[in-house]
Scaffold this motif. Sequence first.
Motif, PDB file in Angstrom:
ATOM      1  N   SER A   1      82.658  34.031  47.765  1.00 58.87           N
ATOM      2  CA  SER A   1      83.438  34.212  48.988  1.00 58.87           C
ATOM      3  C   SER A   1      82.704  33.648  50.206  1.00 58.87           C
ATOM      4  CB  SER A   1      83.743  35.694  49.207  1.00 58.87           C
ATOM      5  OG  SER A   1      82.551  36.424  49.289  1.00 58.87           O
TER       6      SER A   1
ATOM      7  N   PHE B   1      92.134  39.025  56.319  1.00 52.75           N
ATOM      8  CA  PHE B   1      90.973  39.689  55.725  1.00 52.75           C
ATOM      9  C   PHE B   1      89.954  38.691  55.194  1.00 52.75           C
ATOM     10  CE2 PHE B   1      91.903  44.064  55.978  1.00 52.75           C
ATOM     11  CZ  PHE B   1      93.275  44.203  55.923  1.00 52.75           C
ATOM     12  N   THR B   2      90.395  37.461  55.018  1.00 55.55           N
ATOM     13  CA  THR B   2      89.463  36.481  54.451  1.00 55.55           C
ATOM     14  C   THR B   2      88.615  35.799  55.516  1.00 55.55           C
ATOM     15  OG1 THR B   2      91.124  34.736  54.522  1.00 55.55           O
ATOM     16  CG2 THR B   2      90.997  36.021  52.502  1.00 55.55           C
TER      17      THR B   2
ATOM     18  N   ASP C   1      86.414  37.391  57.443  1.00 54.97           N
ATOM     19  CA  ASP C   1      85.110  38.056  57.435  1.00 54.97           C
ATOM     20  C   ASP C   1      84.534  38.038  56.020  1.00 54.97           C
ATOM     21  OD1 ASP C   1      83.984  41.331  57.187  1.00 54.97           O
ATOM     22  OD2 ASP C   1      82.975  39.797  58.387  1.00 54.97           O
TER      23      ASP C   1
ATOM     24  N   TRP D   1      82.438  40.009  54.344  1.00 55.07           N
ATOM     25  CA  TRP D   1      82.447  41.258  53.586  1.00 55.07           C
ATOM     26  C   TRP D   1      83.822  41.543  52.997  1.00 55.07           C
ATOM     27  CZ3 TRP D   1      78.728  44.177  51.696  1.00 55.07           C
ATOM     28  CH2 TRP D   1      77.445  44.080  52.244  1.00 55.07           C
ATOM     29  N   SER D   2      84.848  41.431  53.836  1.00 51.94           N
ATOM     30  CA  SER D   2      86.195  41.748  53.353  1.00 51.94           C
ATOM     31  C   SER D   2      86.669  40.697  52.351  1.00 51.94           C
ATOM     32  CB  SER D   2      87.176  41.865  54.521  1.00 51.94           C
ATOM     33  OG  SER D   2      87.086  40.738  55.353  1.00 51.94           O
ATOM     34  N   LYS D   3      86.252  39.450  52.564  1.00 53.14           N
ATOM     35  CA  LYS D   3      86.645  38.414  51.614  1.00 53.14           C
ATOM     36  C   LYS D   3      85.975  38.647  50.254  1.00 53.14           C
ATOM     37  CE  LYS D   3      86.999  33.421  51.047  1.00 53.14           C
ATOM     38  NZ  LYS D   3      86.644  32.097  51.580  1.00 53.14           N
TER      39      LYS D   3
ATOM     40  N   LEU E   1      85.089  41.517  49.091  1.00 53.19           N
ATOM     41  CA  LEU E   1      85.783  42.667  48.484  1.00 53.19           C
ATOM     42  C   LEU E   1      87.080  42.223  47.819  1.00 53.19           C
ATOM     43  CD1 LEU E   1      84.796  45.592  48.655  1.00 53.19           C
ATOM     44  CD2 LEU E   1      86.496  45.988  50.412  1.00 53.19           C
ATOM     45  N   LEU E   2      87.808  41.351  48.514  1.00 54.00           N
ATOM     46  CA  LEU E   2      89.056  40.827  47.947  1.00 54.00           C
ATOM     47  C   LEU E   2      88.773  40.026  46.681  1.00 54.00           C
ATOM     48  CD1 LEU E   2      91.217  39.565  50.943  1.00 54.00           C
ATOM     49  CD2 LEU E   2      91.891  41.200  49.202  1.00 54.00           C
TER      50      LEU E   2
END
Lengths: 64, 186
Positions: B62, B162-163, B165, B167-169, B171-172
Amino acid sequence: MRDVTIAIWAFLLASVLIAESFAVAKPSSLATFGDTCSRLMRPVSARAVVLLGWAWLGWHFFVR
Amino acid sequence: MAQVSGPCLEVFPLEANKAERRLVNRDRPSFMLVRLRASDTAGMYKTAALVVVVACYAWVASGVRTFTAPAATFTGIALFALVALLFFQARLGDRAPAFLRRGHRVVSLGSRRTGLASAQSARRGALAWGAAFFAIVGFELVNFFQLPRQVHPTLSSLINGFTQDHWSKALLYAGWLVLGAYLSRR
């Protein structure tokens, strides 16, 4: 209008989560998402379609 | 009829009474009930190692930009791994290692009642999940064909937020990998 759209998305997501919670609590009343997937993916063609859908999802969000 | 999946985790002897007290009715499903059996700790360590590997891979994958060769490579590797997993599943069948076999769960959380639901609940499940699927896809299409996107956000455009950042990417990305593993073993 944007707020309404996002509220509808939130409602749909919440409905899915509630349905899954209910299915986990009472599997005799409603099959869980996982069990439904198992039944759906029994034929090889359906399994291929579902997994291709997963592949497309990843390609769409992380590559293109 | 209730079925017990094996190998579900069972309690250490030390905690047997505490877990048994929780089981008022053995046929009643219970949420987040985790019980450990000594012989399954090896399986737990393997699962933990797998979680670490998936998390690290998701973090690295990511971190690359979209529309680049590295992004295609990382995602391509995940797709290849899935294809390989399916190949070995088909090739080995029942001889496949436990974590590869379809319908097998190394860790069983929640209800002790596993296996496929009865015909009636399966029918209801098919209707409910089918309705949910078509509702989501239908609403996505309704928004897709309307503009501007800011006013009519699609699920894709919302998730794209969300993609941005790392961290959030990550997680996704990890969620996508776990979903693939989950679907391949159904």
